[in-house]
Design a protein around this motif. Structure first.
Motif, PDB file in Angstrom:
ATOM      1  N   GLU A 232       0.833  -1.210   0.000  1.00  0.00           N
ATOM      2  CA  GLU A 232       0.000   0.000   0.000  1.00  0.00           C
ATOM      3  C   GLU A 232       0.864   1.255   0.000  1.00  0.00           C
ATOM      4  N   ALA A 233       1.921   1.248   0.827  1.00  0.00           N
ATOM      5  CA  ALA A 233       2.821   2.401   0.879  1.00  0.00           C
ATOM      6  C   ALA A 233       3.574   2.569  -0.435  1.00  0.00           C
ATOM      7  N   LEU A 234       3.951   1.461  -1.049  1.00  0.00           N
ATOM      8  CA  LEU A 234       4.664   1.503  -2.331  1.00  0.00           C
ATOM      9  C   LEU A 234       3.771   2.095  -3.411  1.00  0.00           C
ATOM     10  N   ASP A 235       2.504   1.721  -3.418  1.00  0.00           N
ATOM     11  CA  ASP A 235       1.567   2.252  -4.409  1.00  0.00           C
ATOM     12  C   ASP A 235       1.266   3.722  -4.148  1.00  0.00           C
ATOM     13  N   ARG A 236       1.269   4.122  -2.874  1.00  0.00           N
ATOM     14  CA  ARG A 236       0.929   5.500  -2.511  1.00  0.00           C
ATOM     15  C   ARG A 236       2.107   6.456  -2.653  1.00  0.00           C
TER      16      ARG A 236
END
Length: 290
Positions: A232-236
């Motif tokens: 999720e952090a990588l996508d955000r």
């Protein structure tokens, strides 16, 4: 009238009620096999039925080499092949046969607190070296070659050159001394288990340090592995310089946040139209081959 008195006066050889009751309560004779199974059953704690005990790694292979005059003997292992971010850390350890810390096991079977305590004990009693393969090396060489490179560097960096090396996995190292690959070695060979602890603790500490430079990714929690929070952090937020460029989730995040850095890949299986030009001046006699 003749009465049957056999019920009140049993036969001379017939057992009495008390004797029959005593015989019924007596334990049957145990065979040697039954005694062995009973002993094994007695060692299983109550309420733990169905649990399979896993034997810890042993120093047996190292001692066999010592008896043959082969010494020093090292074990090596790495941590961090699977994560999306961070380096691969390899460690090599030569245990002191007379001062082996108790509790050494495969690092995956230990808690973080147990690993930290054993890390200090191993470094205080054994010869230890560590080598790191950066994400850029992983991108250049691929994860397997980078891991083997780091393992070899760790062996070479030992204070004393080993005569025999045990390495976890199926790939042997290109070392000057004898090298023996042991599949699942971190759960079998004690020296490899010790190296797995050193590599794991070292890498976890490095990832906690990276978390301070890259807030928001949670490196201090998941250590770079592909857990939902990291994805999720990588996508955000997009990838950092510490992410491995060619791992699929990183490629997807880079295409989203930095599309200019992603080179289009030519589809080799795409159908292409082929134009065929026929010279009108050429006459073909189709009846010639009939």
């Amino acid at each position: 009238m003749i009465r049957d008195t056999s019920a009140k006066n049993p036969a001379k050889d017939a057992p009495t009620k008390a004797a029959a009751k005593k015989a019924a309560s007596a334990k049957p004779a145990e065979t040697p096999a039954a005694k062995t199974s009973a002993v094994k059953a007695s060692k299983v704690p109550a309420g733990n039925k169905g649990i399979i005990a896993i034997a810890p790694p042993s120093f047996r292979r190292e001692r066999a080499l010592i008896k043959r005059g082969v010494w020093p003997v090292a074990g090596c292992d790495e941590a961090g092949r699977g994560p999306l971010a961070g380096p691969v850390v390899a460690a090599a350890v030569i245990l002191d046969p007379d001062h082996i810390p108790r509790g050494i096991d495969d690092s995956k079977r230990l808690t973080a607190e147990e690993r930290e305590k054993l890390f200090d004990k191993i470094c205080a009693t054994a010869q230890v070296s560590v080598a790191v393969a950066s994400p850029s090396r992983i991108d250049r060489d691929n994860i397997l070659r980078a891991s083997l490179w780091a393992l070899k560097r760790a062996v070479v960096a030992l204070p004393e050159t080993p005569r025999h090396v045990f390495v976890d996995g199926r790939d042997r190292l290109d070392t000057e001394c004898d090298c023996e690959a042991v599949i699942g070695g971190d759960g079998i060979v004690l020296s490899i288990a010790a190296a797995s602890i050193v590599a794991k603790v070292t890498r976890d500490r490095l990832m906690c340090a990276l978390a301070q430079d890259c807030p928001g990714y949670g490196f201090e929690q998941h250590k770079g592995y592909a857990v939902p929070e990291h994805l999720e952090a990588l996508d955000r937020l997009g990838p950092t310089i510490h992410h491995r460029s060619f791992f699929a989730p990183v490629v997807a995040a880079r295409a989203k946040h930095m599309p200019w850095t992603v080179e289009p890949v030519q589809d080799l299986f795409a159908a292409t139209a082929v134009e065929v030009q026929v010279d009108a001046a050429v006459e073909i006699d189709v009846s010639a081959n009939l």
